[in-house]
Design a protein around this motif. Structure first.
Motif, PDB file in Angstrom:
ATOM      1  N   UNK A  97       0.836  -1.197   0.000  1.00 15.12           N
ATOM      2  CA  UNK A  97       0.000   0.000   0.000  1.00 15.12           C
ATOM      3  C   UNK A  97       0.870   1.246   0.000  1.00 15.12           C
ATOM      4  N   UNK A  98       0.412   2.311  -0.642  1.00 12.83           N
ATOM      5  CA  UNK A  98       1.185   3.558  -0.699  1.00 12.83           C
ATOM      6  C   UNK A  98       1.450   4.117   0.695  1.00 12.83           C
ATOM      7  N   UNK A  99       0.574   3.839   1.651  1.00 14.56           N
ATOM      8  CA  UNK A  99       0.762   4.361   3.010  1.00 14.56           C
ATOM      9  C   UNK A  99       1.992   3.769   3.695  1.00 14.56           C
ATOM     10  N   UNK A 100       2.459   2.621   3.202  1.00 14.07           N
ATOM     11  CA  UNK A 100       3.668   2.018   3.770  1.00 14.07           C
ATOM     12  C   UNK A 100       4.898   2.875   3.464  1.00 14.07           C
ATOM     13  N   UNK A 115      11.167   8.730  -2.740  1.00 16.50           N
ATOM     14  CA  UNK A 115      11.260   8.864  -4.189  1.00 16.50           C
ATOM     15  C   UNK A 115      10.803   7.591  -4.900  1.00 16.50           C
ATOM     16  N   UNK A 116      11.307   6.450  -4.441  1.00 12.89           N
ATOM     17  CA  UNK A 116      10.980   5.184  -5.089  1.00 12.89           C
ATOM     18  C   UNK A 116       9.514   4.825  -4.896  1.00 12.89           C
ATOM     19  N   UNK A 117       8.997   5.023  -3.691  1.00 13.14           N
ATOM     20  CA  UNK A 117       7.620   4.661  -3.414  1.00 13.14           C
ATOM     21  C   UNK A 117       6.621   5.487  -4.208  1.00 13.14           C
ATOM     22  N   UNK A 173       7.123   4.972  -8.049  1.00 14.14           N
ATOM     23  CA  UNK A 173       6.572   3.695  -8.523  1.00 14.14           C
ATOM     24  C   UNK A 173       5.054   3.764  -8.602  1.00 14.14           C
ATOM     25  N   UNK A 174       4.441   4.354  -7.603  1.00 17.28           N
ATOM     26  CA  UNK A 174       2.976   4.490  -7.593  1.00 17.28           C
ATOM     27  C   UNK A 174       2.496   5.262  -8.823  1.00 17.28           C
ATOM     28  N   UNK A 175       3.151   6.390  -9.107  1.00 18.51           N
ATOM     29  CA  UNK A 175       2.753   7.206 -10.255  1.00 18.51           C
ATOM     30  C   UNK A 175       3.061   6.505 -11.573  1.00 18.51           C
ATOM     31  N   UNK A 219       5.881  -2.673  -3.284  1.00 19.80           N
ATOM     32  CA  UNK A 219       6.573  -3.572  -2.357  1.00 19.80           C
ATOM     33  C   UNK A 219       7.960  -3.945  -2.879  1.00 19.80           C
ATOM     34  N   UNK A 220       8.048  -4.308  -4.153  1.00 17.71           N
ATOM     35  CA  UNK A 220       9.332  -4.695  -4.735  1.00 17.71           C
ATOM     36  C   UNK A 220      10.269  -3.496  -4.813  1.00 17.71           C
ATOM     37  N   UNK A 221       9.749  -2.339  -5.153  1.00 19.49           N
ATOM     38  CA  UNK A 221      10.584  -1.137  -5.232  1.00 19.49           C
ATOM     39  C   UNK A 221      11.224  -0.818  -3.891  1.00 19.49           C
ATOM     40  N   UNK A 222      10.466  -0.908  -2.818  1.00 20.67           N
ATOM     41  CA  UNK A 222      11.005  -0.593  -1.490  1.00 20.67           C
ATOM     42  C   UNK A 222      12.092  -1.586  -1.085  1.00 20.67           C
ATOM     43  N   UNK A 223      11.870  -2.859  -1.367  1.00 22.78           N
ATOM     44  CA  UNK A 223      12.880  -3.864  -1.018  1.00 22.78           C
ATOM     45  C   UNK A 223      14.151  -3.651  -1.841  1.00 22.78           C
ATOM     46  N   UNK A 224      13.993  -3.442  -3.146  1.00 25.30           N
ATOM     47  CA  UNK A 224      15.155  -3.255  -4.010  1.00 25.30           C
ATOM     48  C   UNK A 224      15.915  -1.985  -3.661  1.00 25.30           C
TER      49      UNK A 224
END
Length: 202
Positions: free
Chosen positions: A66-69, A91-93, A96-98, A139-144
């Motif tokens: 979720x974007x709130x994460x 930036x990544x979160x 990625x959402x946009x 989720x993948x963006x944040x981990x990477x």
């Protein structure tokens, strides 16, 4: 290579961005507006049909995309004085959402229950377009993005959580398999670009 503000850049960051972009394109190529291929349908049935866990356990796993994460993770990183990581997470979160919104306009596909019969929908019915999965992408963006800051145990835990998000989105009937594969590719691509921008720990 060294970023202007002191962080290190690596060819691995460029490779990550490129690999993510390739994965996104490969996932998008077989996508049809009004149908689902036999192989993708078979994989979807395996993940969607059986009830392995109760929904109240699956739902929290999905919310990790979720974007709130994103702001929550950034606050946690800032609390640990990982300022570059905190900025990168934001930036990544958000990026990625946009970007996922943009991909949905380019590769038009509906949700599973609009394309297949006998879809098991768990929880609220997902709205909007299906490709790509924004939850999987975030989720993948944040981990990477966080990968260079994590130890071995942290990496294993975070990969497991991101995989859980991807599988959960198919299990609840919100996405088809290629939606989450494409989302994962998008997340990797954005994370690689952000890592090139902000650098990694010296």
């Amino acid at each position: 290579m060294r970023a202007p503000h002191g962080g290190l850049r690596s060819w691995a960051d460029l490779a990550l961005a490129a690999a993510g972009a390739v994965l996104l394109v490969l996932a998008a190529l077989p996508v049809e507006r009004a149908g689902v291929g036999a192989a993708e349908t078979a994989v979807f049935r395996v993940l969607n049909d059986p009830t392995v866990l109760p929904f109240w356990l699956v739902w929290p796993a999905m919310q990790l995309g979720n974007l709130l994460v994103v702001p929550a993770a950034a606050v946690l990183a800032a609390g640990l004085r990982r300022w570059r990581l905190a900025a990168g997470i934001l930036l990544a979160g958000v990026g990625t959402y946009l970007a996922a919104k943009g991909v949905k306009d380019l590769v038009v596909r509906g949700r599973p229950d609009g394309l297949l019969a006998d879809v098991v929908v768990r929880g609220a019915e997902a709205q909007g377009r299906g490709f790509v999965s924004g939850h999987a992408a975030v989720a993948v963006a944040l981990v990477a993005l966080a990968w260079p800051w994590l130890g071995t145990r942290g990496r294993l835990v975070c990969v497991a959580l991101a995989l859980a998000v991807c599988l959960a989105r198919v299990h609840v009937g919100a996405h088809l398999p290629l939606d989450v594969v494409g989302g994962a590719g998008l997340g990797l691509a954005v994370a690689g670009c952000v890592r090139l921008l902000i650098g990694r720990p010296a």
